[in-house]
Design a protein around this motif. Structure first.
Motif, PDB file in Angstrom:
ATOM      1  N   ASP A 114       3.039   9.555  -2.796  1.00 50.16           N
ATOM      2  CA  ASP A 114       4.169  10.241  -2.186  1.00 50.16           C
ATOM      3  C   ASP A 114       5.293   9.291  -1.772  1.00 50.16           C
ATOM      4  O   ASP A 114       6.164   9.635  -0.993  1.00 50.16           O
ATOM      5  CB  ASP A 114       3.712  11.077  -0.986  1.00 50.16           C
ATOM      6  CG  ASP A 114       2.935  10.264   0.016  1.00 50.16           C
ATOM      7  OD1 ASP A 114       2.263   9.313  -0.387  1.00 50.16           O
ATOM      8  OD2 ASP A 114       2.992  10.603   1.215  1.00 50.16           O
ATOM      9  N   PHE A 115       5.287   8.094  -2.320  1.00 48.09           N
ATOM     10  CA  PHE A 115       6.301   7.089  -2.032  1.00 48.09           C
ATOM     11  C   PHE A 115       7.249   6.995  -3.218  1.00 48.09           C
ATOM     12  O   PHE A 115       6.820   6.917  -4.356  1.00 48.09           O
ATOM     13  CB  PHE A 115       5.612   5.736  -1.784  1.00 48.09           C
ATOM     14  CG  PHE A 115       6.539   4.654  -1.344  1.00 48.09           C
ATOM     15  CD1 PHE A 115       6.883   4.520  -0.012  1.00 48.09           C
ATOM     16  CD2 PHE A 115       7.059   3.750  -2.255  1.00 48.09           C
ATOM     17  CE1 PHE A 115       7.724   3.504   0.405  1.00 48.09           C
ATOM     18  CE2 PHE A 115       7.905   2.739  -1.850  1.00 48.09           C
ATOM     19  CZ  PHE A 115       8.245   2.616  -0.517  1.00 48.09           C
ATOM     20  N   ARG A 116       8.551   7.024  -2.973  1.00 50.93           N
ATOM     21  CA  ARG A 116       9.527   6.942  -4.058  1.00 50.93           C
ATOM     22  C   ARG A 116      10.412   5.722  -3.863  1.00 50.93           C
ATOM     23  O   ARG A 116      11.031   5.539  -2.817  1.00 50.93           O
ATOM     24  CB  ARG A 116      10.408   8.197  -4.077  1.00 50.93           C
ATOM     25  CG  ARG A 116      11.348   8.246  -5.268  1.00 50.93           C
ATOM     26  CD  ARG A 116      12.244   9.464  -5.240  1.00 50.93           C
ATOM     27  NE  ARG A 116      13.371   9.335  -4.333  1.00 50.93           N
ATOM     28  CZ  ARG A 116      14.499   8.670  -4.607  1.00 50.93           C
ATOM     29  NH1 ARG A 116      14.651   8.073  -5.751  1.00 50.93           N
ATOM     30  NH2 ARG A 116      15.474   8.625  -3.718  1.00 50.93           N
ATOM     31  N   LEU A 117      10.435   4.864  -4.868  1.00 44.70           N
ATOM     32  CA  LEU A 117      11.325   3.708  -4.833  1.00 44.70           C
ATOM     33  C   LEU A 117      12.741   4.157  -5.159  1.00 44.70           C
ATOM     34  O   LEU A 117      12.940   5.072  -5.959  1.00 44.70           O
ATOM     35  CB  LEU A 117      10.871   2.656  -5.852  1.00 44.70           C
ATOM     36  CG  LEU A 117       9.488   2.045  -5.620  1.00 44.70           C
ATOM     37  CD1 LEU A 117       9.100   1.165  -6.789  1.00 44.70           C
ATOM     38  CD2 LEU A 117       9.462   1.256  -4.327  1.00 44.70           C
ATOM     39  N   ILE A 118      13.723   3.531  -4.537  1.00 47.70           N
ATOM     40  CA  ILE A 118      15.100   3.893  -4.860  1.00 47.70           C
ATOM     41  C   ILE A 118      15.514   3.171  -6.141  1.00 47.70           C
ATOM     42  O   ILE A 118      15.010   2.101  -6.463  1.00 47.70           O
ATOM     43  CB  ILE A 118      16.063   3.597  -3.702  1.00 47.70           C
ATOM     44  CG1 ILE A 118      16.075   2.121  -3.336  1.00 47.70           C
ATOM     45  CG2 ILE A 118      15.713   4.425  -2.493  1.00 47.70           C
ATOM     46  CD1 ILE A 118      17.103   1.776  -2.271  1.00 47.70           C
ATOM     47  N   SER A 119      16.449   3.774  -6.838  1.00 52.94           N
ATOM     48  CA  SER A 119      16.885   3.210  -8.114  1.00 52.94           C
ATOM     49  C   SER A 119      17.900   2.090  -7.880  1.00 52.94           C
ATOM     50  O   SER A 119      18.445   1.929  -6.787  1.00 52.94           O
ATOM     51  CB  SER A 119      17.522   4.297  -8.976  1.00 52.94           C
ATOM     52  OG  SER A 119      18.762   4.682  -8.405  1.00 52.94           O
ATOM     53  N   LYS A 144       0.837  -1.207   0.000  1.00 50.93           N
ATOM     54  CA  LYS A 144       0.000   0.000   0.000  1.00 50.93           C
ATOM     55  C   LYS A 144       0.871   1.256   0.000  1.00 50.93           C
ATOM     56  O   LYS A 144       0.569   2.226  -0.692  1.00 50.93           O
ATOM     57  CB  LYS A 144      -0.931  -0.007   1.205  1.00 50.93           C
ATOM     58  CG  LYS A 144      -2.054  -0.998   1.078  1.00 50.93           C
ATOM     59  CD  LYS A 144      -2.934  -1.001   2.306  1.00 50.93           C
ATOM     60  CE  LYS A 144      -3.981  -2.102   2.205  1.00 50.93           C
ATOM     61  NZ  LYS A 144      -4.786  -2.199   3.410  1.00 50.93           N
ATOM     62  N   GLU A 145       1.964   1.234   0.771  1.00 42.38           N
ATOM     63  CA  GLU A 145       2.879   2.372   0.795  1.00 42.38           C
ATOM     64  C   GLU A 145       3.511   2.585  -0.579  1.00 42.38           C
ATOM     65  O   GLU A 145       3.631   3.716  -1.051  1.00 42.38           O
ATOM     66  CB  GLU A 145       3.974   2.165   1.835  1.00 42.38           C
ATOM     67  CG  GLU A 145       3.495   2.288   3.260  1.00 42.38           C
ATOM     68  CD  GLU A 145       4.573   1.921   4.261  1.00 42.38           C
ATOM     69  OE1 GLU A 145       5.632   1.387   3.874  1.00 42.38           O
ATOM     70  OE2 GLU A 145       4.345   2.161   5.471  1.00 42.38           O
TER      71      GLU A 145
END
Length: 62
Positions: free
Chosen positions: A50-55, A44-45
């Motif tokens: 407003d959640f950003r996954l890291i590359s 869900k997050e």
């Protein structure tokens, strides 16, 4: 907290489980163990705006 009761015969549930493919069975096992709630929370997050996954570069410090 609201509760929902659904009456499904055990034979129907067994049939649904027997007809699942391997990925569905793995997902079901994960959701039924203790980590299931944490996985759902993280999903869900991750789907929130407003959640950003890291590359990949950030993960491996490249």
């Amino acid at each position: 907290m609201a509760h929902l009761n659904i009456n499904i015969p055990i034979e129907n549930i067994a049939g649904m489980i027997n007809n699942m493919d391997i990925k569905e069975l793995e997902t079901l096992c994960l959701l039924l163990n203790n980590e299931g709630f944490e996985l759902l929370k993280r999903k869900k997050e991750a789907e929130s705006e407003d959640f950003r996954l890291i590359s990949r570069d950030e993960v491996f410090n490249v």
